[in-house]
Motif scaffolding. Structure first.
Motif, PDB file in Angstrom:
ATOM      1  N   GLU A 271       0.829  -1.212   0.000  1.00  0.00           N
ATOM      2  CA  GLU A 271       0.000   0.000   0.000  1.00  0.00           C
ATOM      3  C   GLU A 271       0.867   1.268   0.000  1.00  0.00           C
ATOM      4  O   GLU A 271       0.562   2.236  -0.694  1.00  0.00           O
ATOM      5  CB  GLU A 271      -0.950   0.006   1.205  1.00  0.00           C
ATOM      6  CG  GLU A 271      -2.050  -1.057   1.148  1.00  0.00           C
ATOM      7  CD  GLU A 271      -3.156  -0.730   0.128  1.00  0.00           C
ATOM      8  OE1 GLU A 271      -3.254   0.430  -0.301  1.00  0.00           O
ATOM      9  OE2 GLU A 271      -3.906  -1.667  -0.246  1.00  0.00           O
ATOM     10  N   ASP A 280      -7.772  -3.836   4.789  1.00  0.00           N
ATOM     11  CA  ASP A 280      -7.866  -2.813   5.834  1.00  0.00           C
ATOM     12  C   ASP A 280      -6.742  -3.096   6.837  1.00  0.00           C
ATOM     13  O   ASP A 280      -6.821  -4.045   7.636  1.00  0.00           O
ATOM     14  CB  ASP A 280      -9.250  -2.931   6.492  1.00  0.00           C
ATOM     15  CG  ASP A 280      -9.424  -1.963   7.654  1.00  0.00           C
ATOM     16  OD1 ASP A 280      -8.412  -1.539   8.254  1.00  0.00           O
ATOM     17  OD2 ASP A 280     -10.587  -1.655   7.974  1.00  0.00           O
ATOM     18  N   ASP A 282      -5.599  -1.600   9.508  1.00  0.00           N
ATOM     19  CA  ASP A 282      -5.896  -1.528  10.948  1.00  0.00           C
ATOM     20  C   ASP A 282      -6.684  -2.751  11.403  1.00  0.00           C
ATOM     21  O   ASP A 282      -6.449  -3.275  12.502  1.00  0.00           O
ATOM     22  CB  ASP A 282      -6.613  -0.218  11.280  1.00  0.00           C
ATOM     23  CG  ASP A 282      -5.668   0.986  11.209  1.00  0.00           C
ATOM     24  OD1 ASP A 282      -4.637   0.961  11.908  1.00  0.00           O
ATOM     25  OD2 ASP A 282      -5.936   1.923  10.439  1.00  0.00           O
ATOM     26  N   THR A 308      -0.008   1.363  11.951  1.00  0.00           N
ATOM     27  CA  THR A 308      -0.103   1.912  10.604  1.00  0.00           C
ATOM     28  C   THR A 308       0.200   3.417  10.652  1.00  0.00           C
ATOM     29  O   THR A 308       0.348   3.999  11.731  1.00  0.00           O
ATOM     30  CB  THR A 308      -1.518   1.706  10.020  1.00  0.00           C
ATOM     31  OG1 THR A 308      -2.431   2.509  10.760  1.00  0.00           O
ATOM     32  CG2 THR A 308      -1.953   0.252  10.103  1.00  0.00           C
ATOM     33  N   THR A 310      -1.798   5.660   9.319  1.00  0.00           N
ATOM     34  CA  THR A 310      -3.062   6.377   9.114  1.00  0.00           C
ATOM     35  C   THR A 310      -3.203   7.609  10.010  1.00  0.00           C
ATOM     36  O   THR A 310      -3.470   8.703   9.527  1.00  0.00           O
ATOM     37  CB  THR A 310      -4.254   5.427   9.394  1.00  0.00           C
ATOM     38  OG1 THR A 310      -3.893   4.104   8.977  1.00  0.00           O
ATOM     39  CG2 THR A 310      -5.497   5.887   8.682  1.00  0.00           C
ATOM     40  N   HIS A 311      -3.004   7.415  11.308  1.00  0.00           N
ATOM     41  CA  HIS A 311      -3.271   8.536  12.234  1.00  0.00           C
ATOM     42  C   HIS A 311      -2.148   9.563  12.281  1.00  0.00           C
ATOM     43  O   HIS A 311      -2.249  10.562  12.975  1.00  0.00           O
ATOM     44  CB  HIS A 311      -3.599   8.003  13.632  1.00  0.00           C
ATOM     45  CG  HIS A 311      -2.473   7.247  14.265  1.00  0.00           C
ATOM     46  ND1 HIS A 311      -2.008   6.050  13.780  1.00  0.00           N
ATOM     47  CD2 HIS A 311      -1.710   7.528  15.347  1.00  0.00           C
ATOM     48  CE1 HIS A 311      -1.011   5.626  14.544  1.00  0.00           C
ATOM     49  NE2 HIS A 311      -0.812   6.508  15.492  1.00  0.00           N
ATOM     50  N   ARG A 313      -1.057  10.855   9.405  1.00  0.00           N
ATOM     51  CA  ARG A 313      -1.150  11.641   8.175  1.00  0.00           C
ATOM     52  C   ARG A 313      -2.271  12.664   8.249  1.00  0.00           C
ATOM     53  O   ARG A 313      -3.243  12.476   8.938  1.00  0.00           O
ATOM     54  CB  ARG A 313      -1.362  10.718   6.975  1.00  0.00           C
ATOM     55  CG  ARG A 313      -0.079  10.023   6.596  1.00  0.00           C
ATOM     56  CD  ARG A 313      -0.194   9.259   5.288  1.00  0.00           C
ATOM     57  NE  ARG A 313       1.112   8.843   4.821  1.00  0.00           N
ATOM     58  CZ  ARG A 313       1.426   7.562   4.530  1.00  0.00           C
ATOM     59  NH1 ARG A 313       0.538   6.617   4.658  1.00  0.00           N
ATOM     60  NH2 ARG A 313       2.642   7.270   4.113  1.00  0.00           N
TER      61      ARG A 313
END
Lengths: 313, 313
Positions: A271, A280, A282, A308, A310-311, A313
């Motif tokens: 990814e 997914d 998470d 990850t 994600t948090h 960015r």
């Protein structure tokens, strides 16, 4: 870098790879819970159990029970591994998908130790299986060359030997007017290095340019992710993997045999490089923590600890 | 594959990276024992301690004592990390090699959080350090761009930003008619992926084709070995690493910050690809087990469990 695929197919083998090697008995309900959680992550295929001898692999004695208990979600394939026609018949009698495959070992000794048959006998028995598959109209899904990168019994494996076994496998399926939708190369006991992965894949590509290739990697010596990247660079777009890096082969002749490449670590790397996995991350990390809870000891996955991005960015 | 280097230089940072992050106090004698064992593996450079504030990094309070106790073997450099002139003066007062370097962060926020200074202030203080280095005739060894691939505070880092900081570093050393023998790119908090590593290195190479490059990788999300392979494919031949995968940054703003790429796993991968490391893999594995014994918990290295392939061949 231009050869990186746009998307990859990741087949989850954690429940089968992971639970088959655990010493302590894993309750059937935990196996089912793990499979059902994995099915919520975007995975399209989860290998749930193996239909093998309960004497040789006691942890798979409840394979039928696991298969019967899983609440199957539509759009996800729930498969079981089998090694011979007897296992296939067992698989067919359950609600699991009878995953049809043929395979040879690059190492003759490993073939005998792991499966009780050398190449010639294995081809003979697989010919019988293929006859049955054709009769039953079960589609062939993949071929696999195991110990394609080295063997604890025979040492290094030449590229010529891998090609020989690929030729045998291609001839075998051609007898039935079949082809291999995917040809997987398995680094069964963790001998591969990324340069070797590229060379072996390159040699097979030269001879079979249209053949879709897959990788089944183990992280015994830390090279699995580099080997996967090497494969991706060669355009490989099909991988087997295990959530949390579960697994290891019980018959590798080697105490430190490590699990498969970790699903969520592989998916993360893909990814991040813009290669779509449909997963997914998470949710996979949550499954990895569940796996650790079930087996009761730390598992080698990294993303499950690093988290990850994600948090951030 | 043609770009793979024939040999690589691996700088061991395990004692410094590893022991700085451990919660429990590590006895000085154990630190010394580990450094002395590492020096028997073929490593040419071992970073033993950091001369940082004992208030911020209590585990390094005995840096001078470690430095004074190590029985130095000829042919091996024993270095200590320092972050400012005060630390450099402390290092110079010990028997350790005063390793001279300059560095900037691609992430301004990380710079402030980790070192208490943004780029402008860091350049000013490094100018003072460079003046001192030139006066003392201490040769400059490397430049480093930290958080070159991403940052937990600022998120993704553009290649343009990395190039800006590289330009600043090159201009700074040019003021002193110096050059950077190696320019290291550090994936300080484990954001790198192998495609990105290739792109960042490619961009720097385009602008500074003669600059030797190095990688300092952390395995926070499992990509370190793939990132190293990406670097090797781009001709990178200088790596920092930690035996057993020891380490992690105490100021990464992130609980799961993982250690450096594992020395023996990296060396194994290189050797398997025919890239000479000069290292004794079995001796490194023994050091990894010693490290685990010293810290008292499992460490992430793989080869230390999987074992080398020597006795299989």
């Amino acid at each position: 870098m231009s050869n990186l695929p746009k998307q990859v197919y990741i087949s989850e083998e954690g429940p089968r790879e992971g639970f088959q090697i655990e010493k302590g008995p894993i309750p059937t309900a935990d196996k089912v819970r793990f499979v059902e959680a994995l099915a919520e992550t975007g995975l399209k295929e989860v290998q749930c159990v193996s239909f093998v001898s309960p004497t040789r692999v006691p942890s798979m004695a409840d394979a039928e029970k696991v298969a019967a208990t899983i609440n199957q979600k539509s759009g996800v394939r729930y498969t079981g591994l089998w090694l011979n026609k007897h296992g296939l018949l067992r698989a067919q009698a359950t609600p699991l998908d009878p995953m049809a495959w043929v395979g040879l070992y690059a190492s003759e000794t490993f073939s005998v130790n792991n499966q009780g048959k050398g190449t010639a006998d294995l081809i003979a028995s697989q010919r019988a299986v293929l006859t049955y598959l054709v009769e039953q109209a079960i589609p062939l899904e993949f071929g696999i060359i195991m110990t394609a990168f080295g063997c604890n019994f025979e040492g290094d494996i030449t590229i010529g030997r891998v090609l020989e076994q690929v030729d045998r496998l291609q001839s075998l399926v051609a007898e039935f007017n079949l082809h291999l939708p995917v040809l997987k190369l398995a680094d069964t006991v963790g001998w591969a290095n990324p340069d070797r992965v590229m060379r072996v894949i390159g040699a097979i590509r030269d001879k079979y340019p249209e053949q879709r290739l897959g990788l089944h990697l183990h992280d015994t010596r830390g090279t699995a992710m580099a080997n996967a990247f090497a494969g991706l660079q060669m355009g490989v777009d099909s991988f087997d993997s295990s959530c949390a890096g579960l697994g290891g082969c019980p018959f590798a002749g080697h105490a430190g045999a490590a699990g498969n490449i970790c699903t969520e670590d592989l998916a993360f790397m893909c990814e991040e490089m813009g290669i779509s996995t449909g997963l997914d991350l998470d949710a996979l990390v949550a499954c990895a923590h569940l796996a650790e809870e079930i087996v009761g000891h730390p598992l080698p996955g990294k993303l499950m600890r690093g988290g990850t991005l994600t948090h951030f960015r």
